[in-house]
Design an enzyme around this catalytic site. Structure first.
Site, PDB file in Angstrom:
ATOM      1  N   GLU A  74     -20.278  -0.027  43.859  1.00 62.78           N
ATOM      2  CA  GLU A  74     -20.865  -0.930  44.848  1.00 62.78           C
ATOM      3  C   GLU A  74     -19.807  -1.535  45.769  1.00 62.78           C
ATOM      4  O   GLU A  74     -20.094  -1.902  46.903  1.00 62.78           O
ATOM      5  CB  GLU A  74     -21.682  -2.040  44.177  1.00 62.78           C
ATOM      6  CG  GLU A  74     -20.885  -3.083  43.439  1.00 62.78           C
ATOM      7  CD  GLU A  74     -20.691  -2.736  41.977  1.00 62.78           C
ATOM      8  OE1 GLU A  74     -20.521  -3.668  41.172  1.00 62.78           O
ATOM      9  OE2 GLU A  74     -20.693  -1.545  41.631  1.00 62.78           O
ATOM     10  N   HIS A 103     -23.315  -5.080  32.922  1.00 55.93           N
ATOM     11  CA  HIS A 103     -22.421  -5.227  34.065  1.00 55.93           C
ATOM     12  C   HIS A 103     -21.876  -6.650  34.097  1.00 55.93           C
ATOM     13  O   HIS A 103     -22.540  -7.590  33.654  1.00 55.93           O
ATOM     14  CB  HIS A 103     -23.155  -4.918  35.366  1.00 55.93           C
ATOM     15  CG  HIS A 103     -23.333  -3.452  35.605  1.00 55.93           C
ATOM     16  ND1 HIS A 103     -23.044  -2.852  36.818  1.00 55.93           N
ATOM     17  CD2 HIS A 103     -23.735  -2.454  34.793  1.00 55.93           C
ATOM     18  CE1 HIS A 103     -23.283  -1.557  36.743  1.00 55.93           C
ATOM     19  NE2 HIS A 103     -23.716  -1.295  35.517  1.00 55.93           N
ATOM     20  N   GLU A 104     -20.651  -6.778  34.604  1.00 53.99           N
ATOM     21  CA  GLU A 104     -19.932  -8.064  34.654  1.00 53.99           C
ATOM     22  C   GLU A 104     -19.686  -8.661  33.270  1.00 53.99           C
ATOM     23  O   GLU A 104     -19.486  -9.862  33.127  1.00 53.99           O
ATOM     24  CB  GLU A 104     -20.658  -9.098  35.542  1.00 53.99           C
ATOM     25  CG  GLU A 104     -20.756  -8.741  37.004  1.00 53.99           C
ATOM     26  CD  GLU A 104     -21.967  -7.863  37.302  1.00 53.99           C
ATOM     27  OE1 GLU A 104     -21.882  -6.993  38.188  1.00 53.99           O
ATOM     28  OE2 GLU A 104     -23.011  -8.064  36.639  1.00 53.99           O
ATOM     29  N   GLU A 120     -12.931  -7.282  38.287  1.00 52.13           N
ATOM     30  CA  GLU A 120     -13.317  -6.473  39.439  1.00 52.13           C
ATOM     31  C   GLU A 120     -12.264  -6.555  40.551  1.00 52.13           C
ATOM     32  O   GLU A 120     -12.574  -6.792  41.719  1.00 52.13           O
ATOM     33  CB  GLU A 120     -14.696  -6.892  39.940  1.00 52.13           C
ATOM     34  CG  GLU A 120     -15.795  -6.608  38.918  1.00 52.13           C
ATOM     35  CD  GLU A 120     -17.185  -6.968  39.399  1.00 52.13           C
ATOM     36  OE1 GLU A 120     -17.315  -7.878  40.249  1.00 52.13           O
ATOM     37  OE2 GLU A 120     -18.151  -6.354  38.931  1.00 52.13           O
ATOM     38  N   GLU A 149     -20.060  -1.802  32.922  1.00 53.70           N
ATOM     39  CA  GLU A 149     -19.334  -1.691  34.190  1.00 53.70           C
ATOM     40  C   GLU A 149     -17.928  -2.246  33.958  1.00 53.70           C
ATOM     41  O   GLU A 149     -16.994  -1.508  33.774  1.00 53.70           O
ATOM     42  CB  GLU A 149     -20.065  -2.462  35.286  1.00 53.70           C
ATOM     43  CG  GLU A 149     -19.382  -2.391  36.638  1.00 53.70           C
ATOM     44  CD  GLU A 149     -19.942  -3.398  37.611  1.00 53.70           C
ATOM     45  OE1 GLU A 149     -20.038  -3.061  38.801  1.00 53.70           O
ATOM     46  OE2 GLU A 149     -20.262  -4.530  37.191  1.00 53.70           O
ATOM     47  N   HIS A 160     -34.135  -3.983  34.682  1.00 56.97           N
ATOM     48  CA  HIS A 160     -32.951  -4.682  35.178  1.00 56.97           C
ATOM     49  C   HIS A 160     -33.095  -6.166  34.874  1.00 56.97           C
ATOM     50  O   HIS A 160     -34.082  -6.797  35.266  1.00 56.97           O
ATOM     51  CB  HIS A 160     -32.786  -4.471  36.686  1.00 56.97           C
ATOM     52  CG  HIS A 160     -31.559  -5.117  37.238  1.00 56.97           C
ATOM     53  ND1 HIS A 160     -31.574  -5.939  38.339  1.00 56.97           N
ATOM     54  CD2 HIS A 160     -30.263  -5.071  36.832  1.00 56.97           C
ATOM     55  CE1 HIS A 160     -30.335  -6.366  38.594  1.00 56.97           C
ATOM     56  NE2 HIS A 160     -29.535  -5.856  37.692  1.00 56.97           N
ATOM     57  N   HIS A 161     -32.115  -6.706  34.156  1.00 55.55           N
ATOM     58  CA  HIS A 161     -32.054  -8.133  33.853  1.00 55.55           C
ATOM     59  C   HIS A 161     -30.782  -8.703  34.465  1.00 55.55           C
ATOM     60  O   HIS A 161     -29.718  -8.638  33.861  1.00 55.55           O
ATOM     61  CB  HIS A 161     -32.034  -8.383  32.342  1.00 55.55           C
ATOM     62  CG  HIS A 161     -33.327  -8.119  31.656  1.00 55.55           C
ATOM     63  ND1 HIS A 161     -33.425  -8.009  30.285  1.00 55.55           N
ATOM     64  CD2 HIS A 161     -34.585  -7.951  32.144  1.00 55.55           C
ATOM     65  CE1 HIS A 161     -34.695  -7.782  29.963  1.00 55.55           C
ATOM     66  NE2 HIS A 161     -35.406  -7.732  31.069  1.00 55.55           N
TER      67      HIS A 161
END
Length: 699
Positions: free
Chosen positions: A507, A482-483, A171, A501, A412-413
């Site tokens: 964001e 994500h991540e 990121e 992502e 969402h987890h």
């Protein structure tokens, strides 16, 4: 010099020539040469007579065993060709051609080791893929890799689009520089990112995009990353040599393998046209077809969510209360609510109403489950249980309400990096989803990894992400991670892993901003491996709208946000802004409602990394096309050649363009919407504002 010297020299040269192997691509543009030098394998790659990769070494260091670096001889060589095609379940193309020439070398280390190593090269018309294969053998069964030594010896001091090497995050902002300048820019490029672990050596990440002074575009990455750590690239700026640097585990080892074993493919995509890099299907072709017997439940998803208001100034929060030092077994119903919690029944119903009115498939809800008060940065094991809601979110009521509206809720987890906790609870969490009508989940891995000492991009975590995708398939669940480690084309093998992502996404516009050029680089870097959940569609780009004291800004025009739905490909696309902002610009919002998620054709019309990208796509099974164009901080003219349209027919194009006075930093919400008739003979030239875009729908 005596006769013996000349005889020795002749035998040496003759031996080298015997060991050299040559392979051509099907169209003849690429030439691959492989040879042994003092028993070590080397390869080199040319494109149209220009050097791409100079002779580059290959091999491995092993722990407590002799290295597999040299001492080899060629035992066997096999060449073959392939020319067939396959149809993706979803994607940018209805059909993908898989055409290549292959060279398989069997190498043997003689003497005490007596070990074998296969190296498989596949040369496509768009580049090279190669991998190492360790066959089952008596003297090599279980082994530990301490480093892979694959080199990419570049032919010059190329312009590079890079982010710093890091074991835990990708990121970062992209930096553009010559390879020789990377060292001097590394300190600034390695800005603070949560849970980062920069590499101590001078290293960059893949996918790495390069442009040579003689007009070659070169992309280096990997394909089919399974049971192996991600590859970073060490850089020797004095000689422009890159070499593989695998992500280690908690005790410093890189990979644990048992024969028969394969490494991921190392990929080198090359062209003298930037658009050809974007059009490459090489990485997908190097991945295995899916083994899922039933894929009927896997569908692209267009969604909105209770998400962006968690990032804007004076917005909502994930946490129900302001309490701290909580445990999962605590009674959260006894906590004093903060009044800022976003995932309430009332708020989620508003999103469901909006989704139903405008034809969206799903609503993402973040912060619905207990644990968010203590989730961030504590390296805490039992943060979430993934099944217990906060007191102001009624799971059964929300399920019934969503079903009455014909809309799905998206789960969402967030794991907070506590992956061992997530794996313990995974089946219960997926069963909970299945019981309550959820068929897709956004997973998150913010934070340092537990088991402690493991890294986001190491072998253990690579296997975890795949385990989640496979286990989710057993429950009919689609994944958006994500991540996670950056993608390598595995969405072909695991098609329920719709998107990731794995880069600096929207964001960050609320946390320091992104440069206007960022999304002109992403298609050439992060997106070479697969779709990205970039979460586009932000219409209110000046964040002082929410708080007059805020100087935050999303560095795009409104129209550029529309263009992202075409230029940043994903079968899982979010309209990320607040519904109230879309209601202020319903005419522009129409493009987001109309734009497709799945495609028959993709045409890369013009592109230059770091400057601009223009893409046209044909909707799956429809006579509808959508076009997106984005630029950097400079105003430019986009050229749209409509020759991809069927000949002899006339279509109506709706053009969403930046206004004459538009710019990302001064007047981002200035736009025009016009219509014109177009045919395959039409060429449109349209001004694109600074940090702006162009979006067109053709029907």
């Amino acid at each position: 010099m005596n006769k013996q010297f000349y005889l020795t020299l002749f035998l040496c040269l003759f031996g080298c020539l015997v060991q050299a192997q040559t392979l051509k691509s099907p169209n003849g543009d690429f030439t691959l040469e492989v040879e042994l030098r003092e028993g070590r394998p080397y390869y080199k790659l040319d494109y149209k007579g220009k050097a791409v990769i100079k002779p580059s070494g290959m091999g491995f260091e092993l722990k407590d065993q002799a290295d597999m670096m040299d001492g080899f001889e060629i035992l066997n060589e096999e060449t073959s060709s392939n020319d067939d095609s396959w149809e993706p379940l979803w994607g940018e193309y209805k059909e993908i051609q898989n055409k290549y020439n292959e060279l398989l070398l069997t190498l043997g280390q003689q003497g005490e080791e007596d070990r074998k190593l296969h190296i498989r090269f596949r040369l496509f018309d768009d580049g090279l893929g190669f991998r190492y294969e360790f066959p089952k053998q008596e003297n090599l069964n279980y082994f530990i890799i301490t480093e892979e030594h694959t080199e990419f010896h570049l032919a010059g001091d190329h312009k590079a689009f890079w982010i710093p090497g890091d074991y835990d995050t990708n990121e970062y902002f992209y930096t553009t520089s010559k390879l020789s300048e990377v060292d001097g820019k590394m300190e600034k490029a390695t800005h603070t990112v949560h849970a980062q672990h920069p590499i101590e050596t001078l290293a960059v990440q893949t996918p790495l995009m390069l442009k040579s002074d003689n007009g070659l575009y070169i992309n280096i990455h990997e394909a089919a990353l399974i049971n192996y750590p991600a590859m970073q690239l060490n850089l020797d700026p004095s000689d422009f040599k890159l070499s593989s640097h695998l992500v280690p585990d908690a005790v410093g080892n890189k990979g644990y393998l048992q024969t028969e074993a394969l490494t991921p493919w190392r990929t080198v995509i090359v062209s003298d046209k930037a658009t050809d890099i974007l059009a490459s299907t090489l990485i997908l072709n190097l991945n295995e077809p899916t083994a899922y017997e039933d894929v009927s439940w896997i569908k692209p998803v267009k969604y909105i969510g209770m998400w962006w208001e968690l990032f804007v100034p004076q917005g909502k929060t994930w946490a129900y209360s302001d309490a701290t030092n909580l445990k999962l077994e605590d009674d959260f119903s006894q906590l004093e609510p903060s009044g800022r919690h976003g995932a309430t029944n009332e708020n989620v119903k508003m999103y469901l109403d909006f989704a139903a009115e405008h034809g969206f498939d799903a609503v993402l809800v973040e912060g619905w489950n207990i644990g968010w008060e203590d989730w961030f940065g504590e390296w805490k094991e039992d943060v979430f249980d993934f099944v217990t809601p906060y007191p102001d979110f009624d799971v059964e009521e929300m399920q019934q309400y969503a079903e009455s509206k014909g809309v799905r809720l998206m789960m969402h987890h967030e794991t907070s990096g506590s992956v061992s906790n997530y794996e313990r609870r995974l089946d219960r969490a997926f069963q909970f989803m299945q019981d309550h009508g959820y068929n897709s989940v956004k997973t998150g891995y913010v934070g340092k990894i537990i088991p402690r000492g493991e890294h986001h991009d190491g072998q253990w975590m690579v296997n975890h992400y795949i385990h989640v995708a496979r286990r989710a398939a057993d429950y009919g669940i689609m994944i958006n991670s994500h991540e996670a480690v950056r993608p390598t084309g595995l969405h072909r093998t695991f098609p329920n892993w719709l998107a990731q992502e794995s880069a600096r996404g929207t964001e960050f516009e609320a946390m320091g901003g992104l440069t206007p050029e960022h999304t002109t680089i992403l298609p050439f870097t992060r997106m070479m491996g697969g779709p990205m959940d970039y979460t586009p569609g932000i219409f209110q780009t000046d964040l002082s709208y929410y708080d007059e004291n805020s100087d935050g800004r999303v560095n795009t025009t409104l129209v550029k946000q529309l263009a992202y739905y075409v230029t940043i490909y994903s079968p899982l696309q979010m309209a990320a802004d607040l519904p109230s902002n879309y209601e202020r610009f319903l005419d522009a919002f129409q493009f987001i409602k109309d734009v497709a998620l799945d495609w028959d054709e993709t045409h890369f019309l013009e592109a230059e990394p770091g400057d601009y990208v223009t893409i046209a796509r044909k909707a799956k099974g429809k006579d509808e096309w959508f076009i997106g164009s984005v630029t950097d901080e400079n105003e430019r003219e986009a050229t749209v050649d409509f020759s991809f349209l069927p000949q002899g027919r006339t279509f109506t194009a709706t053009i969403y363009a930046d206004g004459d006075d538009a710019s990302y930093d001064e007047n981002p919400q200035s736009y025009t919407i016009t219509e014109m008739e177009v045919t395959s003979e039409t060429t449109l030239t349209q001004k694109v504002a600074r940090g702006g875009g162009l979006a067109i729908s053709v029907k």
